[in-house]
Structure formats: C-alpha cells, structure tokens
Design a protein around this motif. Structure first.
Motif, PDB file in Angstrom:
ATOM      1  N   ALA A   1      -3.636   2.679 -11.541  1.00  0.00           N
ATOM      2  CA  ALA A   1      -4.540   2.229 -10.477  1.00  0.00           C
ATOM      3  C   ALA A   1      -5.979   2.403 -10.927  1.00  0.00           C
ATOM      4  O   ALA A   1      -6.343   3.417 -11.530  1.00  0.00           O
ATOM      5  CB  ALA A   1      -4.288   3.036  -9.206  1.00  0.00           C
TER       6      ALA A   1
ATOM      7  N   SER B   1      -1.100   8.168  -8.994  1.00  0.00           N
ATOM      8  CA  SER B   1      -1.782   6.865  -8.977  1.00  0.00           C
ATOM      9  C   SER B   1      -2.238   6.468 -10.376  1.00  0.00           C
ATOM     10  O   SER B   1      -2.256   5.283 -10.712  1.00  0.00           O
ATOM     11  CB  SER B   1      -2.985   6.907  -8.026  1.00  0.00           C
ATOM     12  OG  SER B   1      -4.072   7.623  -8.581  1.00  0.00           O
TER      13      SER B   1
ATOM     14  N   GLN C   1      -1.689  -2.500  -4.064  1.00  0.00           N
ATOM     15  CA  GLN C   1      -1.150  -3.342  -5.130  1.00  0.00           C
ATOM     16  C   GLN C   1      -0.963  -4.767  -4.638  1.00  0.00           C
ATOM     17  O   GLN C   1      -0.446  -4.989  -3.546  1.00  0.00           O
ATOM     18  CB  GLN C   1       0.209  -2.807  -5.599  1.00  0.00           C
ATOM     19  CG  GLN C   1       0.145  -1.515  -6.398  1.00  0.00           C
ATOM     20  CD  GLN C   1       1.523  -1.108  -6.866  1.00  0.00           C
ATOM     21  OE1 GLN C   1       2.373  -0.754  -6.055  1.00  0.00           O
ATOM     22  NE2 GLN C   1       1.758  -1.165  -8.160  1.00  0.00           N
TER      23      GLN C   1
ATOM     24  N   THR D   1      -2.950  -6.709  -9.669  1.00  0.00           N
ATOM     25  CA  THR D   1      -4.024  -5.716  -9.566  1.00  0.00           C
ATOM     26  C   THR D   1      -3.560  -4.507  -8.770  1.00  0.00           C
ATOM     27  O   THR D   1      -2.844  -4.645  -7.770  1.00  0.00           O
ATOM     28  CB  THR D   1      -5.280  -6.319  -8.911  1.00  0.00           C
ATOM     29  OG1 THR D   1      -6.240  -5.291  -8.668  1.00  0.00           O
ATOM     30  CG2 THR D   1      -4.975  -7.001  -7.600  1.00  0.00           C
ATOM     31  N   THR D   2      -3.971  -3.340  -9.226  1.00  0.00           N
ATOM     32  CA  THR D   2      -3.659  -2.075  -8.562  1.00  0.00           C
ATOM     33  C   THR D   2      -4.927  -1.237  -8.521  1.00  0.00           C
ATOM     34  O   THR D   2      -5.486  -0.895  -9.564  1.00  0.00           O
ATOM     35  CB  THR D   2      -2.556  -1.299  -9.313  1.00  0.00           C
ATOM     36  OG1 THR D   2      -1.415  -2.136  -9.469  1.00  0.00           O
ATOM     37  CG2 THR D   2      -2.180  -0.030  -8.572  1.00  0.00           C
TER      38      THR D   2
ATOM     39  N   SER E   1       1.967  -7.719  -9.298  1.00  0.00           N
ATOM     40  CA  SER E   1       1.732  -6.934 -10.513  1.00  0.00           C
ATOM     41  C   SER E   1       0.359  -7.249 -11.090  1.00  0.00           C
ATOM     42  O   SER E   1       0.034  -6.833 -12.190  1.00  0.00           O
ATOM     43  CB  SER E   1       2.807  -7.264 -11.555  1.00  0.00           C
ATOM     44  OG  SER E   1       2.769  -8.652 -11.880  1.00  0.00           O
TER      45      SER E   1
ATOM     46  N   THR F   1       0.856  -1.190   0.000  1.00  0.00           N
ATOM     47  CA  THR F   1       0.000   0.000   0.000  1.00  0.00           C
ATOM     48  C   THR F   1       0.890   1.237   0.000  1.00  0.00           C
ATOM     49  O   THR F   1       1.999   1.217   0.548  1.00  0.00           O
ATOM     50  CB  THR F   1      -0.927   0.033   1.224  1.00  0.00           C
ATOM     51  OG1 THR F   1      -0.126   0.043   2.410  1.00  0.00           O
ATOM     52  CG2 THR F   1      -1.860  -1.160   1.241  1.00  0.00           C
TER      53      THR F   1
ATOM     54  N   MET G   1       0.412   4.919 -12.237  1.00  0.00           N
ATOM     55  CA  MET G   1       0.576   3.534 -11.789  1.00  0.00           C
ATOM     56  C   MET G   1      -0.531   2.639 -12.348  1.00  0.00           C
ATOM     57  O   MET G   1      -0.575   1.445 -12.072  1.00  0.00           O
ATOM     58  CB  MET G   1       0.541   3.482 -10.252  1.00  0.00           C
ATOM     59  CG  MET G   1       1.660   4.247  -9.572  1.00  0.00           C
ATOM     60  SD  MET G   1       1.353   4.487  -7.791  1.00  0.00           S
ATOM     61  CE  MET G   1       1.526   2.812  -7.193  1.00  0.00           C
TER      62      MET G   1
ATOM     63  N   VAL H   1      -3.165   3.640  -2.568  1.00  0.00           N
ATOM     64  CA  VAL H   1      -3.088   2.654  -3.641  1.00  0.00           C
ATOM     65  C   VAL H   1      -2.771   1.291  -3.032  1.00  0.00           C
ATOM     66  O   VAL H   1      -1.840   1.165  -2.227  1.00  0.00           O
ATOM     67  CB  VAL H   1      -2.002   3.034  -4.672  1.00  0.00           C
ATOM     68  CG1 VAL H   1      -1.919   1.989  -5.777  1.00  0.00           C
ATOM     69  CG2 VAL H   1      -2.286   4.407  -5.266  1.00  0.00           C
TER      70      VAL H   1
END
Length: 879
Positions: free
Chosen positions: A643, A638, A659, A664-665, A662, A630, A641, A657
């Motif tokens: 997100a 974000s 995560q 799901t974000t 790799s 986080t 990223m 955020v």
C-alpha cells in the motif's frame, strides 16, 4: 596483495560471505524507509536498524550487502582534500543474533589476508579501550602482536548513530608505508596522517541507545561491519587517493575532457575537478532513487550538490550545462552493479539539466551582487557579511546561502549566520500571518481554546448516509452551552455520525441534523486530532439540547460527487506513475464535490501527449469496473500489501487500506465509491506548475463532467451559428475565415507600407540638426511595430548619416523604433540607450543594439515629450 579494483573487490566480498552462508541483498535506496532520524542512508547498517532492534524480521540471520551511501557532513572539504567525498559504497556483513565477535574477527582476517592477499605484517587493528574480549581474540586466536593492537577511546571505537543499535568496535588498518606517514616515531593507527588506512570497521552491536541517552542491552547481540569499498580499492591499487582509483579516475578524466582542463597542474582547478567528480556520483544515485531538487530535506541536499558542482564547472570555464555528461559516464561505469541507474538514465539527465538551467538563471546575477558586497566589505575594512544582505541574496535572487558562505570563505570572509537565520524566521512568521494563523485550527478562529473530553466520535459514514446520534457537546462562540435556539449558529459533537470531517484533502460533509420539532443545516464538518467530529450548524427551527437524540443525514448527492472525485485521485496517482515514472508522489490534494485537485512531485512540464495518455488510463480503469475494497489492518500488514503511504506520515497501529482491483492500493481514511464504474467519466481541465518540482492537475468526474460536456456542446452550437456553419462543417468554416483574414492582413500590410513610404520624404524634410548631426523624430498613428521598423529602414537607407526615432500607437499600444547610422556609432551614439530613455518617459521600456532598437510605451499623452528628449540624450551621449 592483489591488484584489483572496485568491481572485483565487491564480487570477492559477496562470494566470500556467500560461502559463509550469508544472504546477498541488493543495496537499499538512499531514501530511508520508515526512519525519520535520517535524511539519507549514510552507512551500510542504517537500513538494517529495524532488524537489529527487533521491529522487523530479517530475511536471513546472516546477510551481506554493498550499500550506496551519501554523507554531507564534510561537504565543504570535498574538493579541498583528496580524501573527502559525499558518495561511497559500503561493503558489510551482518549477523542478527547469530554469530558474534569471534566469527566476525576471524572471517575479516581471513578475507583480508587470504582473499585480498594482504601481508599480515601490514595489518594493524584497533579496539575499544575496555573491550578485553576483542583484545583476546585478536591477540590469542588470530595472533596479532600486542604492539599492533591499539586501544582507542569512545569517540574513535564506539559506533553509534543518534539513536538505535550501537556498541564497541574494532577497526582494521593497513600500513601503506613510511612515504605516507608523518615521520613521528610513535606514528600508529589513530594518527591523523595517511600512513595507516582504516579499511574495515567491525561493530559489535550490544546496545540500543534510546532518546534519553541510555544504552540498553539488546536481547541478542549483533554484528554490523562496514568496509569502505573505495578506500579498499585505493589500497589494493596502490592509488594515492580515492580520485586515483581506476574506476573513479575514469569519471575524473571525463571531467577533464568536458572542461578541457588537465588535472594536476593547478591546485584551484584540481579542487573543482574533484568536486565535480565526487558530486556527479552522488547526484546520479540520488536522482535514480527518486529524490528531486527542492528547498528542504534531502531535496535540498541534491539541489546543493548540483549547484555546487555547476559552480565549479563555471570556475573551469565550462560553458552551459555539462553535468548530465558526467552522469552518463557514472552510469556507464556502475550500471552492472546498479541496473536501476541505467533504467532511469533519461530521467536522471532531464532532472540534472533542468536544475542546472534554473541555477544558471540566478547564479550570474547573484555572483555580481556578492562580488559587490565583498568589494564594499573590503573598502569598509569589514570581514563579516551582513546577514540581511546574505538573506536578500537568498530570498530575492535565489542564491543558496551555503554557496554564499563557501565563496566568502574562499575570499577570507564570513557571513552573519545568526542574522541570516533571524531574517529567515521573520519571513516564515510573515508567511504564517498571511495564512491567518489558523492553518491548524479546526474552528476557523484564532481564539478557540476549549478542550473536548470523552471518546472520539464513531464515524458511520463508510456504510451509511444517515444514522442516529446523541448530542454530547454544544459549543457557541468560545463556550460550552446547554442548547441552541432558532437562528443560532454553533458546533455540535455527537457520539456517532455519518458526516465526514474534513481531512486527507477531502472536504467536510454538509446535510441536516433533525428530531421532532427541531431541524438545522450542517454547513461544514471538521475533526480534531483526537477524533472528535464537529458539525457546524445553523438552527432552522426548534431547540437542540445536550443529551438529545437526533438523526444525522448527510447530503447524499453531494457526498457521492465527493466520493467520485476522491476515488479518481487514487486512479490518477497510479496513472501518473505509469506514464511519468515511479518518482511521482502525491504532494497534496483537494477533493470537492465539483472538482478535484491533485499535486504531485515531477521535475518538468507534461506534454500534451502524456496528459492525454494519463486521462485515457484513468478512464480505462473506470470503464473496467474495478471493485473498490477497503480493509482496516496493521501498518506493517499494509506494507506487505504494498500500500502506498503518503507524505511519510506517522501512521497509527491500525490503518485503512483502499484497493481498486489490482491496479492501486493506498492508505486512505476518506470515502470512496464501491466500483470504479460509479465515477462515470474523468476529464482533466488543467495541468500546471505550482512550485519547483511540484505540479498540479485539476479534473472533474461524474455530474460535473456531464455538465462540462453539455456546456461544451452548447458552445460548439454557438460557434457554428457565429461562423454561419453547422457541426459538420464548423472546422472548415473557421479555416476559411482565418484564411480570409490572413489575406486581408496582407492587403493592410501593403497599404501600411505604401503609407509609410509616402511619409518618408516628409520625415526627411523635417529633420533637425544638433551639433552637426541629422536627427529625425516623428509620430505616426495606427502603425504596427513591423511597419514602423520598415519605415525606419527606408529612411536610414535614404540618408547618409543620422539618428532616427519613430513612434506610433495602434489599438492603444505605443511603440518606438530607434536607428543610428554606422558613422555615428563610432562617435558614441547608441540606439538602444536612446530608446530606453525615450520609452521610460512614457512608462515603458526596451532597448537593443547600437544601430537599431525598439521599445514599448504606456502613456500616449507623453509621446511628444518623449520624442523631444532625443536631442538632450544625443548631447549627453556625445559628451
């Protein structure tokens, strides 16, 4: 001028501006990003607004695009004219603080006259009436004669959306000749006729319009241009209108093929063909960009276009679903420029087909009712449809109000829109009342109105389950108080707490607040929009005072269950996208200790195989042991990223955020496990539809999943005992029992058949005659509907002429069968109508053909009364 079409013009435009050092960008989605002022992208510059205002850094100072656009302001005129449309492509070149008026004008002139080879003598331009700078460039540097430069007012030559970048503009017109004109000697750009076609609008963005209507100078002026691709193709191909542009005309020809109606022979049918041709393009691109039919927002626009096109298909006598066939043609013709529509074609077809099916379920009944309303208005000499009736059509029968208005307008009537809106608001108020009026009230009562002052509560629950805290406020009832005593209930606000306040679908924590001599149960935890966290407590012992230091301890076991379920929703969201498509988005969630509920957008039911794959993927990610990280960062960061931001919410400057590796974000303020291994196992319990285009999955994890498997294990043992088997042979034992029962059912059926045949002669002997017609009625106990129908067939085959009505009850279920011989059908007797009245007498219903019908009943005590009605029914039918 060159004779080239859509694709060639688009390519020439890109090539030309690439030579002028412009970066070619692909079209943005029709769904606006981070812009709530727009429902759909309706202009080439709309996605560029953040670049113009300086909120974002553009990928280049010079950009060129071909942007897909949808405008629905003139939707009622689409089809009525050959000019209006909803979908179009906008070519545009843009400068973000780089070049300005002179270069924009010079390059536009160069493209039109040299690349498109349009004669200079055919070109007219317009300018904003006070823009002397633009006038001098056109007249003195480009050498356009003064009499071909037209000054127009703000409403014509000042470009602006509701808010944001705007400024004076200059439009380029092409003279199509006197045959397109109005014949007036002073005809020129600005005239309403079709002689002068505006093909390119050069907007000189100098201002930023704010919410108060002020025009503030931009730090650096920008260039925003828009050339209507279809309109330019119309000119270059010398087509009379956009529907005769070759590529669009291919779609129109497909409509002709599907409808078996030729264009140009009937003005009303031409209107319908144009509507379908236009809407098919808009529908295809909207669905491709992830829009789903719904009853609000852009989803409603899509639903309206599909239903409007479907209705016009009905007016052309097209039977059944057809729009996906037209969409297939659109994809074939536009896939080279927009490969996403080819990639999404199967989903596009399924969504269009599904919405057409829903519409056909409602339209026939709605049209019949509306026709009756119109007939009533005609006889009562009225021309306005009562708003309550229009609302009933919408609310009860699902008939769109826009369609009601359109059909009324075609017939010369209108609807009372004010009354309709009043009815709509009353319905919304009833819905709000049904929810108890407390959906936004953190207190759970409608009378709490105290304002909480002071800083927001510091939440410590991401790092710990226990923390010290100072009592800042105590609330009892609707008042601030200084203390709470043994047995009392109230709300406590601390300066800091590990307790999570209900939000983002995650329920609030429970636990204990304590200090020396004092202990209380925390029954629930909520929070307000200012960030104050409220502990709903019941005092177990002692006294709590404002200012006391205490220990706040969350029920750790319960919280960990919640964390498992919350983290699982993130994995589930990504798995749904992987299996069903990127159009899937969260539409709501509920994270409890014992289960999770996840609502999402999807247009059709999910197959058993898809559901199994989704469950498998989530468990794979759990077993992989993905690290859950986080971070608190800026909203802009974000997005870099990638997100996922849910519900198009307005986010604050700082966001959290979450995560998971790799995989799901997402943006999320809830509490989560540290590693996906901690979730344990994920099991889907149920998947269902909860609204049009919205589906729901319910699932369990961790301890609940273990308990579920344990109970399932016990249930298997119980079943094994019942069927006198064991775990190893339980399936074979059940199959054997089913087969034994099937054989017994066959034997019972044979016996029932024999019993029925034995009754046949008695029934025939006890027939009655009414007006020369042989009538046979009989009640038999314990006979199923199939045996009853077979008995009726045997009787019918044994008599020359007659009416047969049989009844039976089995396991408390009442059944009726009615049959009429062919000679009596010709006299007006109808088995379906007879059985309908007979069954209604017992509280049931049914119907069928003139020669045979069946129905069900409810009140067995009225069966003889029902059979006695047969004679009166036959008399009525004979009359």
């Amino acid at each position: 001028m060159k004779n080239i079409g859509l694709n060639e013009i688009r390519k020439e435009f890109f090539d030309f501006f690439k030579e002028k050092n412009h970066l070619i960008l692909p079209s943005f989605s029709l769904v606006p990003k981070d812009d709530k002022s727009l429902l759909l992208i309706n202009a080439g510059m709309a996605p560029m607004k953040p670049y113009f205002t300086g909120l974002k850094t553009p990928p280049g100072k010079r950009v060129v695009t071909c942007q897909k656009c949808v405008r629905t302001v003139d939707i009622e005129n689409v089809g009525k004219t050959d000019r209006h449309g909803t979908f179009f492509e906008m070519l545009g070149n843009f400068s973000f603080g780089d070049y300005f008026k002179e270069d924009a004008i010079k390059w536009a002139w160069e493209f039109i006259t040299e690349r498109m080879e349009v004669s200079k003598e055919l070109i007219w331009v317009s300018i904003y009436k006070d823009d002397e700078e633009a006038y001098k460039i056109w007249n003195e540097k480009i050498n356009v004669p003064e009499d071909r430069i037209v000054r127009l007012d703000k409403e014509d030559n000042f470009w602006e959306l509701e808010l944001g970048p705007c400024g004076p503009c200059s439009e380029i017109y092409i003279d199509r000749g006197e045959e397109y004109g109005c014949g007036k000697p002073d005809c020129k750009p600005g005239c309403e006729c079709d002689r002068y076609v505006e093909v390119w609008n050069l907007v000189f963005s100098q201002y930023d319009k704010d919410e108060n209507g002020n025009y503030n100078l931009l730090p650096k002026p920008n260039i925003d241009t828009g050339m209507g691709l279809e309109r330019m193709a119309m000119v270059m191909e010398n087509a009379k209108n956009i529907f005769e542009v070759k590529q669009i005309n291919e779609v129109l020809k497909e409509v002709e093929r599907v409808s078996k109606v030729s264009y140009g022979k009937d003005s009303e049918k031409d209107k319908s063909i144009r509507v379908i041709t236009d809407h098919a393009r808009a529908i295809t691109f909207m669905v491709s960009d992830g829009i789903l039919p719904s009853n609000e927002g852009r989803g409603y626009v899509l639903r309206r276009l599909i239903r409007r096109a479907s209705r016009h298909g009905k007016l052309l006598n097209i039977q059944g679903k057809f729009l996906s066939k037209i969409a297939e043609k659109v994809i074939e013709l536009w896939k080279e420029q927009y490969p996403e529509i080819e990639k999404e074609k199967n989903r596009i077809f399924r969504i269009i087909d599904g919405e057409e099916e829903k519409f056909y379920e409602t339209i026939n009944q709605g049209l019949e009712i509306l026709d009756q309303y119109i007939s009533d208005m005609r006889s009562e000499n009225k021309n306005i449809l009562d708003g309550k009736k229009a609302f009933k059509l919408y609310d009860t029968y699902g008939f769109p109000f826009d369609l009601t208005k359109e059909i009324l307008k075609e017939r010369g009537y209108t609807a009372d829109e004010i009354q309709f809106n009043r009815e709509m608001e009353e319905q919304r108020e009833r819905a709000r009342s049904a929810r108890g009026g407390s959906e936004n009230n953190i207190w759970g009562t409608g009378d709490f109105s105290l304002k909480i002052d002071g800083d927001k509560t510091v939440f410590k629950g991401y790092e710990t389950f226990t923390s010290p805290g100072v009592v800042e406020k105590i609330i009892k009832g609707n008042e601030f108080v200084g203390s709470l005593h043994d047995g009392e209930e109230g709300i406590v606000v601390l300066n800091q707490t590990p307790f999570y306040g209900e939000g983002g679908g995650q329920v609030g924590d429970t636990g204990i607040l304590s200090k020396d001599g004092f202990e209380s149960f925390v029954l629930n935890t909520k929070k307000d929009k200012e960030g104050h966290i409220f502990h709903y407590i019941k005092v177990k012992k002692g006294v709590l005072n404002v200012g006391d230091d205490l220990t706040a301890e969350v029920d750790e076991k319960r919280r960990k269950d919640i964390m498992r379920n919350h983290s699982a929703t993130h994995l589930l969201h990504r798995a749904l996208k992987n299996v069903l498509g990127e159009h899937v988005n969260q539409a709501g969630s509920l994270v409890l200790p014992d289960r999770l509920r996840f609502d999402f957008t999807h247009f059709e039911s999910i197959s058993k195989e898809q559901l199994a794959k989704i469950e498998e993927i989530v468990n794979e990610k759990i077993f992989e042991g993905l690290k859950v990280d986080t971070a608190v960062t800026s909203y802009d960061e974000s997005k870099k990223m990638k997100a996922v931001a849910l519900f198009e919410d307005k986010y604050s400057d700082k966001v959290r955020v979450v995560q998971m590796g790799s995989y799901t974000t997402e943006l999320c303020g809830g509490t989560h496990v540290r590693n996906t291994n901690d979730i344990g196992i994920f099991k889907i319990l149920n998947e269902t539809s909860i609204a049009s285009g919205i589906r729901r999955i319910e699932a369990i994890t961790g301890r609940s999943a273990y308990q579920y498997l344990k109970e399932l294990d016990e249930e298997i043992d119980n079943i094994a005992n019942i069927v006198k088997g064991n775990r190893n042979n339980i399936t074979e034992r059940i199959k054997g029992i089913v087969e034994e029962n099937r054989q017994k059912d066959k034997e019972v059926e044979k016996l029932m058949g024999k019993m029925a045949l034995s009754l046949k002669d008695d029934i025939i002997k006890n027939s009655h005659e009414i007006k020369g017609i042989n009538v046979l009625t009989y009640y038999i106990e314990n006979m199923d509907i199939n045996s009853l129908r077979n008995l009726g067939d045997e009787i019918k085959n044994s008599i020359v002429s007659g009416v047969i009505v049989l009844a039976s009850s089995l396991d408390g279920k009442l059944s009726f069968v009615s049959m009429v011989t062919k000679d009596l059908i010709d006299k007006g007797l109808h088995a379906g109508k007879i059985i309908k009245e007979v069954s209604q007498c017992t509280g049931g219903g049914g119907g069928g053909r003139p020669d045979m019908a069946q129905a069900g009943g409810k009140d067995i005590n009225k069966v003889n009364q029902a059979l006695n009605l047969v004679y009166d029914i036959i008399e009525k039918q004979l009359k």
